[in-house]
Design an enzyme around this catalytic site. Structure first.
Site, PDB file in Angstrom:
ATOM      1  N   GLN A 682       4.961  45.711  92.647  1.00 35.49           N
ATOM      2  CA  GLN A 682       4.917  46.030  94.076  1.00 35.49           C
ATOM      3  C   GLN A 682       3.829  47.045  94.385  1.00 35.49           C
ATOM      4  OE1 GLN A 682       6.734  44.077  96.408  1.00 35.49           O
ATOM      5  NE2 GLN A 682       6.630  43.128  94.396  1.00 35.49           N
ATOM      6  N   HIS A 685       0.492  45.717  95.726  1.00 36.14           N
ATOM      7  CA  HIS A 685       0.339  45.095  97.050  1.00 36.14           C
ATOM      8  C   HIS A 685      -0.679  45.818  97.913  1.00 36.14           C
ATOM      9  CE1 HIS A 685       2.717  41.580  97.624  1.00 36.14           C
ATOM     10  NE2 HIS A 685       3.696  42.094  96.907  1.00 36.14           N
ATOM     11  N   GLU A 751      13.399  48.009 100.089  1.00 38.06           N
ATOM     12  CA  GLU A 751      13.206  46.593 100.376  1.00 38.06           C
ATOM     13  C   GLU A 751      13.718  45.767  99.188  1.00 38.06           C
ATOM     14  OE1 GLU A 751       9.171  45.309 100.231  1.00 38.06           O
ATOM     15  OE2 GLU A 751       9.569  43.452 101.305  1.00 38.06           O
ATOM     16  N   HIS A 752      13.312  46.165  97.980  1.00 35.65           N
ATOM     17  CA  HIS A 752      13.806  45.499  96.765  1.00 35.65           C
ATOM     18  C   HIS A 752      14.502  46.524  95.885  1.00 35.65           C
ATOM     19  CE1 HIS A 752       9.913  43.482  97.785  1.00 35.65           C
ATOM     20  NE2 HIS A 752      10.723  42.439  97.808  1.00 35.65           N
ATOM     21  N   ASP A 785       9.801  36.930  94.994  1.00 36.02           N
ATOM     22  CA  ASP A 785       8.619  36.797  95.845  1.00 36.02           C
ATOM     23  C   ASP A 785       8.185  35.351  95.991  1.00 36.02           C
ATOM     24  OD1 ASP A 785       8.281  39.378  96.558  1.00 36.02           O
ATOM     25  OD2 ASP A 785       6.749  39.867  95.071  1.00 36.02           O
ATOM     26  N   HIS A 844      36.973  38.079 140.137  1.00 34.93           N
ATOM     27  CA  HIS A 844      37.396  37.750 138.769  1.00 34.93           C
ATOM     28  C   HIS A 844      38.910  37.469 138.746  1.00 34.93           C
ATOM     29  CE1 HIS A 844      33.586  39.651 137.740  1.00 34.93           C
ATOM     30  NE2 HIS A 844      33.747  39.345 136.444  1.00 34.93           N
TER      31      HIS A 844
HETATM   32  N1  LIG Z   1       7.759  43.148 103.776  1.00 37.89           N
HETATM   33  C1  LIG Z   1       7.425  41.900 103.537  1.00 37.89           C
HETATM   34  O1  LIG Z   1       8.255  41.042 103.455  1.00 37.89           O
HETATM   35  C2  LIG Z   1       5.964  41.557 103.343  1.00 37.89           C
HETATM   36  C3  LIG Z   1       5.588  40.296 102.834  1.00 37.89           C
HETATM   37  C4  LIG Z   1       4.235  39.997 102.720  1.00 37.89           C
HETATM   38  C5  LIG Z   1       3.280  40.942 103.126  1.00 37.89           C
HETATM   39  N2  LIG Z   1       3.685  42.166 103.567  1.00 37.89           N
HETATM   40  C6  LIG Z   1       2.782  43.173 104.080  1.00 37.89           C
HETATM   41  O2  LIG Z   1       2.067  42.630 105.178  1.00 37.89           O
HETATM   42  C7  LIG Z   1       0.847  43.339 105.327  1.00 37.89           C
HETATM   43  C8  LIG Z   1      -0.307  42.371 105.540  1.00 37.89           C
HETATM   44  O3  LIG Z   1      -1.402  43.057 106.088  1.00 37.89           O
HETATM   45  P1  LIG Z   1      -2.897  42.507 106.097  1.00 37.89           P
HETATM   46  O4  LIG Z   1      -3.752  43.541 106.754  1.00 37.89           O
HETATM   47  O5  LIG Z   1      -3.248  42.051 104.739  1.00 37.89           O
HETATM   48  O6  LIG Z   1      -2.891  41.179 106.962  1.00 37.89           O
HETATM   49  P2  LIG Z   1      -2.441  40.830 108.455  1.00 37.89           P
HETATM   50  O7  LIG Z   1      -2.623  39.351 108.575  1.00 37.89           O
HETATM   51  O8  LIG Z   1      -1.106  41.389 108.750  1.00 37.89           O
HETATM   52  O9  LIG Z   1      -3.493  41.555 109.404  1.00 37.89           O
HETATM   53  C9  LIG Z   1      -4.827  41.106 109.566  1.00 37.89           C
HETATM   54  C10 LIG Z   1      -5.189  41.239 111.029  1.00 37.89           C
HETATM   55  O10 LIG Z   1      -5.115  42.606 111.434  1.00 37.89           O
HETATM   56  C11 LIG Z   1      -5.925  42.765 112.588  1.00 37.89           C
HETATM   57  N3  LIG Z   1      -6.669  44.014 112.480  1.00 37.89           N
HETATM   58  C12 LIG Z   1      -7.241  44.531 111.385  1.00 37.89           C
HETATM   59  N4  LIG Z   1      -7.877  45.676 111.714  1.00 37.89           N
HETATM   60  C13 LIG Z   1      -7.705  45.866 113.049  1.00 37.89           C
HETATM   61  C14 LIG Z   1      -8.108  46.863 113.976  1.00 37.89           C
HETATM   62  N5  LIG Z   1      -8.801  47.905 113.583  1.00 37.89           N
HETATM   63  N6  LIG Z   1      -7.748  46.748 115.280  1.00 37.89           N
HETATM   64  C15 LIG Z   1      -6.990  45.695 115.695  1.00 37.89           C
HETATM   65  N7  LIG Z   1      -6.577  44.712 114.843  1.00 37.89           N
HETATM   66  C16 LIG Z   1      -6.946  44.806 113.539  1.00 37.89           C
HETATM   67  C17 LIG Z   1      -6.875  41.606 112.632  1.00 37.89           C
HETATM   68  O11 LIG Z   1      -6.569  40.831 113.765  1.00 37.89           O
HETATM   69  C18 LIG Z   1      -6.587  40.803 111.371  1.00 37.89           C
HETATM   70  O12 LIG Z   1      -6.570  39.425 111.643  1.00 37.89           O
HETATM   71  C19 LIG Z   1       0.716  44.209 104.072  1.00 37.89           C
HETATM   72  O13 LIG Z   1       1.064  45.534 104.404  1.00 37.89           O
HETATM   73  C20 LIG Z   1       1.741  43.605 103.090  1.00 37.89           C
HETATM   74  O14 LIG Z   1       2.259  44.528 102.143  1.00 37.89           O
HETATM   75  C21 LIG Z   1       4.995  42.467 103.711  1.00 37.89           C
HETATM   76  N1  LIG Z   2       6.631  41.383  97.679  1.00 38.73           N
HETATM   77  C1  LIG Z   2       6.147  40.979  99.002  1.00 38.73           C
HETATM   78  C2  LIG Z   2       7.152  41.443 100.030  1.00 38.73           C
HETATM   79  O1  LIG Z   2       7.310  42.793  99.996  1.00 38.73           O
HETATM   80  C3  LIG Z   2       5.951  39.516  99.153  1.00 38.73           C
HETATM   81  C4  LIG Z   2       4.937  38.886  98.292  1.00 38.73           C
HETATM   82  C5  LIG Z   2       4.125  37.864  98.596  1.00 38.73           C
HETATM   83  N2  LIG Z   2       3.361  37.567  97.520  1.00 38.73           N
HETATM   84  C6  LIG Z   2       3.742  38.371  96.537  1.00 38.73           C
HETATM   85  N3  LIG Z   2       4.672  39.205  97.009  1.00 38.73           N
HETATM   86 ZN   LIG Z   3       5.283  41.010  96.014  1.00 41.12          ZN
END
Ligand SMILES: NC(=O)c1ccc[n+]([C@@H]2O[C@H](COP(=O)([O-])OP(=O)(O)OC[C@H]3O[C@@H](n4cnc5c(N)ncnc54)[C@H](O)[C@@H]3O)[C@@H](O)[C@H]2O)c1
Ligand SMILES: N[C@H](CO)Cc1c[nH]c[nH+]1
Ligand SMILES: [Zn+2]
Length: 861
Positions: A682, A685, A751-752, A785, A844
């Site tokens: 994790q 990530h 979360e996990h 995952d 009512h």
């Molecule tokens: N908790 C869960 O279940 C889970 C599962 C998978 C992923 N995640 C999390 O999701 C998140 C994914 O984030 P990501 O950034 O890789 O992708 P994302 O797709 O969430 O975000 C990308 C988008 O952010 C926007 N963006 C970026 N910079 C910007 C700015 N300055 N102003 C306005 N908009 C802006 C853009 O539109 C871009 O398309 C990570 O934090 C990851 O850990 C969580």
């Molecule tokens: N662990 C993430 C959710 O917290 C989900 C994910 C996607 N790919 C690998 N991991």
């Molecule tokens: Zn993961």
């Protein structure tokens, strides 16, 4: 074309033979143009990195690192100031978090090889067949950062023309330019510079802004081809006087200039000369034509001259010579600044502190330009300090500290510092101190994020497709994209995958389907609460759902499965997926394949707030949905919250799912290697991820074994630098018993939750708050995952206290029903009428009364 470059081309600077030292790459050779391109290899990486930081003048180093062996070499170069590093395309994915600082290098002219941020094509032959077509494609694709390096022997002037036409940045060989200091090479260089500029004056001269190293404008001069040639030859401030021809600044006054750097402005009609000025620039009694220096620059200048000739006994002279006095003053002023409250006091105390800090700098031979260069260099670092205070200062203020000296902050030594979690003994700290240590890394304030996303949402609501596309062009650089939606049926060529990936997706799909299908209710609920009063509940799928699949830093087809499969099982009529497209406008084939398998009606080719707004309100081509689900970064989460609060949007959302986290509870039965691998899975990530280990009654040797595994396994990971970042705010908590560990875990609400303890299934009874639990040594979190069947879209940030992760119910609504007989109404009627009476809602009451009267009448007849 990238406009931030000092000049619209790079010069490839040769590495001196022998590599004994890099002094041959002297400042005069690379810095005046400010724009070198250097070929790196593992052998000289360290020397190059040191060279960049030592010559901290603002030059743009672009490094071809395709021959580097390790990622750490690349990161060291970035950290020390290389603006861009070009690496082999197959290793590009390891640098996903570094934006356009790391780009691919290829030898085949192929526009489609451009990743999100650009491309370097090596050994490019502009005269080869097909190069005109390439030029046309490159121009229309408008790739930012397209660099072309010509094959040996190419005519440079023609090549520069070709690159301009192709919207590309040419990399010119040093031979014949900077390394050869003959007049003819200087002539070629000045000619190339003048090729780019445009003058709107009849005499063809170009206005030239002259500044000192701190960027303070000294005055305006003019340049022509001859003066540029002379400036390059002599490395001095040489201009073209409109009346008297060549003007060598200081030739008669003695106020000479050393040329530090020259650059062209964004539209190439103004030059800038950055110079080190001796004496003054203006012919009047003032430093520059716009007056004397002010503020910090003026202070630095005064201190510099005081250092050379401060009257003995003066206060400044005392400060320069009395180290202890200066130290005490810096401390005193720092404290006064910290205690200052009103804006006036803060400004007053900050000025004092800057005075003493600058005295320290000038006394040590450090210039203001050196300090500013350091500030700029820090902004280029890809690995950062935690920002926590150190040792005694932190202790004094009772706040979170950086790691103790035995475990240096990883950022301080990006390449080889030990990767280790901070330790805290739960029996030796108060509950409040423990919770402070377990705080998630802070995120930008929700208000700040809302200020960014609200205008995006408003624009999409009003402008529809056009607004969505313009944001996709901006954020994803997918400028060739002309429609924001891909509608089903999806073309086969967009989901071409190798057999192994198809098999893995199919296996995961089936398991997720099986587990989520089992969550279906057998039959509608029906309960007779009183004779003749039947209450029921049945479920219906939400008709239209929007599923956000993140794609900013990593592409996550697994998230498409985790959202798409339950939506399909629930029977949602319209499944709309949204994910940021790649720079060429396409979507990862794995995501298209999943969309096809779950029967999605469309894929919105957009990310962030614009994708959320498009699905919430609908556009000409994006289907409006009733609920938006899926994780994302802070912009996505804020946009989901915003639209769900807008009653006009009529859209629901799931729960806040942010940066990934895991909490592992391990006792002496746990395998240290397994524990470490789970923590790291994790931690990789993102730097904002957090991992927690609760070690139950472990000895120092057992703890060390886990620490060693964390470090050693982390060092072997491709995303080691991300891991460094997340481990920097991750903690090992020492607990005495499983009960104590469970109590802490329930408070943290991870979360996990991973249980690597003796008789792990038994401990599940004690779990009160967690997104998903992984039981026993053979259950790594990664199975959840991807493929086990449970969902990975889970509540983070402690929201597991009140939210569940995504499940079948997230895609359903429950509708209740009541069905009464006459007898039933008679049985329950009096209670209803009495309560209506209490609430003074007469209508009512009468709705029951009228029926009961009717029943009574019927019974009488
Ligand atoms: N908790 C869960 O279940 C889970 C599962 C998978 C992923 N995640 C999390 O999701 C998140 C994914 O984030 P990501 O950034 O890789 O992708 P994302 O797709 O969430 O975000 C990308 C988008 O952010 C926007 N963006 C970026 N910079 C910007 C700015 N300055 N102003 C306005 N908009 C802006 C853009 O539109 C871009 O398309 C990570 O934090 C990851 O850990 C969580
Ligand atoms: N662990 C993430 C959710 O917290 C989900 C994910 C996607 N790919 C690998 N991991
Ligand atoms: Zn993961």
């Amino acid at each position: 074309m990238e406009t931030e470059l000092p000049l619209p081309f790079l010069v490839s600077v040769a590495i001196p033979p022998g590599l004994a030292n890099l002094e041959g790459l002297s400042r005069e050779e690379v810095s005046i143009l400010g724009n070198p391109f250097i070929e790196a290899s593992s052998q000289i990486q360290e020397k190059l990195a040191r060279f960049f930081s030592r010559h901290n003048y603002e030059f743009h180093a672009h490094v071809d690192a395709s021959r580097l062996e390790s990622q750490e070499d690349v990161i060291a170069l970035l950290n020390r100031g290389a603006r861009k590093v070009f690496v082999a395309p197959e290793s590009l994915s390891a640098y996903g978090d570094f934006g356009t600082r790391v780009l691919p290098v290829v030898s085949k002219p192929d526009v489609t090889a451009a990743s999100k941020g650009g491309l370097l094509i090596k050994d490019f032959d502009p005269t080869a067949a097909g190069s005109d077509k390439f030029s046309e494609q490159a121009r229309s694709a408008k790739i930012r950062n397209l660099f072309l390096k010509p094959v040996a022997g190419t005519n440079l002037e023609a090549f520069v023309e070709f690159a301009r036409k192709s919207n590309a940045i040419p990399i010119l060989p040093s031979t014949g330019l900077t390394t050869d200091k003959s007049d003819s090479s200087r002539m070629l260089l000045s000619k190339l510079i003048t090729t780019y500029w445009t003058s709107d004056r009849q005499d063809g001269l170009v206005p030239t802004v002259v500044t000192d190293e701190a960027g303070i404008a000294l005055g305006l001069a003019y340049s022509g081809e001859a003066s540029i040639l002379e400036a390059l030859r002599t490395q001095k401030g040489v201009y073209q006087s409109r009346k008297r021809g060549l003007w060598v600044k200081g030739a008669s006054s003695g106020d000479t200039q050393e040329l530090v750097r020259l650059s062209l402005d964004c539209d190439s009609d103004t030059l800038k000369f950055v110079v080190k000025q001796t004496g003054r620039f203006c012919h009047l009694e003032q430093f520059g034509c716009f007056g004397d220096m002010k503020g910090i620059s003026a202070l630095a200048q005064t201190l510099k001259s005081r250092k050379q000739s401060a009257p003995e006994g003066s206060y400044t002279a005392r400060l320069f010579s009395d180290e202890k006095l200066l130290r005490a003053k810096i401390m005193e002023e720092a404290e006064e600044l910290c205690d200052a409250k009103s804006p006036e006091d803060v400004a007053f105390e900050a000025a004092d502190l800057i005075y003493f800090a600058l005295t320290k700098a000038i006394g040590s031979g450090v210039t203001l330009a050196d300090i500013e260069a350091n500030l700029d260099a820090k902004s280029l670092k890809v690995t950062r300090r935690t920002g926590n205070a150190k040792g005694k200062w932190a202790e004094k203020e009772g706040i979170k500290t950086d790691a103790a000296p035995a475990t240096p902050a990883p950022e301080a030594k990006p390449s080889n510092g030990r990767i280790q979690m901070e330790r805290i003994d739960s029996t030796k700290v108060s509950e409040a101190q423990l919770l402070e240590k377990l705080k998630r890394p802070s995120q930008k304030s929700p208000d700040a994020i809302l200020k960014i996303v609200t205008p995006i949402i408003d624009e999409v609501r009003k402008g529809g497709d056009k607004a969505v596309l313009s944001y996709t062009h901006k954020f994803e650089k997918a400028t060739s994209l002309s429609s924001p939606v891909l509608k089903a049926p999806f073309p086969k060529e967009l989901m071409k995958l190798d057999a192994e990936t198809i098999k893995a997706i199919d296996t995961s799909f089936e398991n997720i389907k099986k587990f989520h299908s089992a969550q279906k209710e057998d039959k509608p609920l029906s309960v007779e609460t009183m004779p003749g009063v039947v209450c029921g509940r049945f479920s219906r799928p939400i008709e239209r759902v929007g599923l956000y699949v993140p794609g900013g830093t990593a592409v996550l087809p697994s998230t498409a499965l985790m959202l798409g499969v339950p939506a399909m099982v629930a029977g949602c009529e319209k499944i709309v997926l949204a994910s940021p497209p790649r720079a060429d406008g396409s979507i990862t084939p794995e995501i298209v394949y999943v969309a096809h398998k779950v029967g999605a009606e469309s894929i919105v080719l957009a990310g962030g707030a614009q994708a959320v707004a498009a699905m919430a309100y609908g556009t000409e081509s994006v289907t409006k949905v009733d609920k938006i689900l899926g994780p994302g970064n802070q912009f996505v989460t804020a946009a989901k919250m915003h639209v769900s609060n807008d009653t006009n949007a009529g859209v629901g959302i799931d729960m806040p799912a942010g940066p990934s986290e895991v909490l592992v509870i391990a006792d002496k039965h746990a395998n240290p290697a397994f524990v470490a691998s789970d923590l790291l899975s994790q931690a990789e990530h993102g730097v904002d991820s957090q991992v927690i280990l609760i070690a139950v009654d472990l000895t120092e040797d057992q703890l060390k074994a886990i620490d060693d595994e964390v470090h050693n396994q982390a060092m072997a990971l491709p995303r080691v630098e991300i891991v460094r970042g997340s481990i920097a705010h991750s903690v090992t908590v020492l607990a005495k018993t499983i009960d104590e560990a469970m109590r802490i875990s329930n408070e943290y609400a991870p979360e996990h939750l991973i249980l690597q303890i003796n008789d792990a299934p038994k401990a599940v009874d004690k779990v009160m708050n967690a997104g998903s639990v992984f039981i026993g040594e053979w259950t790594p979190e990664s199975v959840g995952d991807y493929s086990a069947g449970v969902n990975h879209s889970l509540p983070t940030y402690g929201f597991a206290k009140q939210y569940s992760g995504v499940n079948l119910g997230s895609f359903m609504k429950h509708i209740t029903c009541s069905n009464l007989t006459a007898e039933g109404l008679q049985n329950v009627g009096s209670a209803v009428m009495q309560l209506a009476k209490v609430e003074e809602l007469e209508a009512h009451r009468r709705a029951v009364e009228i029926r009961i009267k009717c029943i009574n009448e019927k019974q009488r007849t």
